[in-house]
Design an enzyme around this catalytic site. Structure first.
Site: not given
Length: 446
Positions: A193-195, A198, A225
């Site tokens: 979810g973070d990458f 981003g 997210q």
């Protein structure tokens, strides 16, 4: 055409990683101020920094970004949290105590000179502090402000709620369809979810920069997210809407492709996909089982998609793969025209001639931390390639450079702010400080 290089030699020369630093940067001249913690927000700014944006990372002294203190298995390298570095390349790192009005004013001066601001705090936090979009856009109407968090800036589920990658994977439904039949849901092995978030944020920022170029107007971008991962859920919700059935957990098997799974072989695991009739026949030839192509259970993709047929077919492939090595199966895939790839480890990547030649494995000779190895920028641009100029730096490492060169503070003004605690730097704890052998002024990137 006569005289032209063969295609693969031409592409090798066009994208030659040894010439990266000879070429300009796509986002040179774009200034980004980041006030973020953990991964989602920092990796957004990192992707922009890889392509030349000047990113100034603002942290609260002395501990800074939470990610600095949470290394995997508690392991620090030269007092650096290596879980922190993948989201914090090429950034100028300053530390301002935003609990004080004088610190907020210094922060406003930075943002007034920025093109983009990125934050990922709980919804409404910076507005409450007096430095949110509504306040900052008044001093910089051209500002592109991105607020990223787990569940958005408004709505019943967003108010006061913290989030982590695991929660986003759960709320999006991604964890619910990941795992094996009869077993509990599983999260991805990485911060998916973070990458992915981003990347989506970086695309949104680039779109907003293009709009600003046309109109002169900045804008507010908010990113959830969980909703970003929902957008990546391909046919999951359409399938549910049309059939009334939910998507189940099938492990590594792809039910849409008929024959696509991960198989154990003699020296590890290998992924094999053969959805088309041509690829399926190629796999059968490699296995010496061409007669299966005439079996009504396997003669068409629709037949191979049926649960009972698919399971039986996969068991045959599994038995065949168990007697071969990853390299042997990979070679047969190239020879017979079915898709295959070994399941690689970090050790495999480190030793890979392919990834090293392409700088997908990027080796640093860093003046502060010594030898480092990281995964390099993925998209390769022929004229303006991405690059790593330096890895992460300690809390407040670039205070003097940024505040002097960008804001014009004098040595005396800066010293006064340091004495008041408005401008700070690292504490004597791992993750925030330089290596023990470092001397003031060494290893600075200016």
């Amino acid at each position: 055409m006569a005289g032209e290089l063969p295609y693969f030699e031409w592409t090798r020369q066009t994208f030659d990683p040894d010439r990266v630093f000879e070429k300009p940067e796509a986002l040179q001249g774009i200034r980004v101020v980041e006030l973020c913690t953990l991964v989602l927000g920092p990796v957004t700014a990192d992707f922009l920094a890889e392509f030349g944006a000047e990113v100034i990372k603002v942290e609260l002294p002395p501990r800074g970004d939470t990610m600095r203190q949470v290394p995997p298995e508690g392991y620090f390298w030269e007092d650096l949290c290596f879980g922190f570095t993948p989201a914090n390349h090429n950034k100028y790192q300053v530390a301002i105590d935003l609990h004080h009005e004088e610190g907020k004013e210094l922060f406003r001066r930075l943002v007034a000179r920025a093109d983009v601001f990125v934050e990922n705090l709980r919804a409404g936090t910076l507005d409450r502090w007096g430095i949110g979009y509504r306040q900052l856009s008044k001093i910089n109407p051209r500002l592109i402000y991105l607020a990223a968090n787990g569940f958005g800036q408004w709505g019943p589920f967003s108010v006061g709620r913290a989030s982590y990658d695991l929660l986003a994977q759960a709320a999006s439904g991604m964890a619910g369809i990941t795992g094996f039949p009869g077993r509990p849901p599983m999260k991805s092995g990485i911060y998916q979810g973070d990458f992915f978030g981003g990347l989506m944020n970086a695309i949104a920022i680039l779109a907003a920069l293009h709009y600003r170029e046309q109109t002169g107007k900045g804008q507010y971008i908010e990113y959830s997210q969980a909703e970003g991962l929902i957008r990546a859920m391909d046919w999951t919700w359409v399938y549910h809407h049309l059939t009334g059935r939910k998507r189940e957990r099938y492990g590594n098997r792809d039910t849409a492709l008929g024959l696509s799974d991960v198989f154990r072989c003699r020296d590890g695991f290998v992924a094999i996909s053969a959805p088309t009739d041509e690829e399926f026949l190629g796999l059968l030839k490699a296995m010496g089982r061409e007669e299966l192509a005439r079996d009504p259970r396997f003669s068409t993709l629709k037949a191979r998609q049926q649960e009972e047929n698919a399971r039986y077919l996969l068991s045959i492939v599994a038995e065949w793969a168990s007697g071969l090595t990853r390299q042997e199966i990979d070679r047969l895939g190239a020879e017979y025209g079915f898709a295959s790839a070994p399941v690689l480890s970090a050790e495999d990547h480190f030793a890979s001639e392919h990834f090293r030649a392409r700088k997908s494995v990027w080796v640093f000779d860093d003046p502060l931390y010594g030898d480092l190895v990281e995964y390099g920028p993925a998209p390769k641009l022929s004229e303006t390639p991405g690059r790593f100029k330096w890895p992460a730096r300690p809390v407040g490492f670039h205070n003097r450079y940024v505040f002097r060169s960008l804001l014009g503070l004098t040595t005396e003004e800066l010293r006064e702010l340091e004495e008041k605690g408005i401008v700070g730097r690292w504490k004597d704890v791992p993750g925030t400080r330089p290596p023990s052998w470092w001397k003031e002024g060494e290893g600075e990137v200016l």
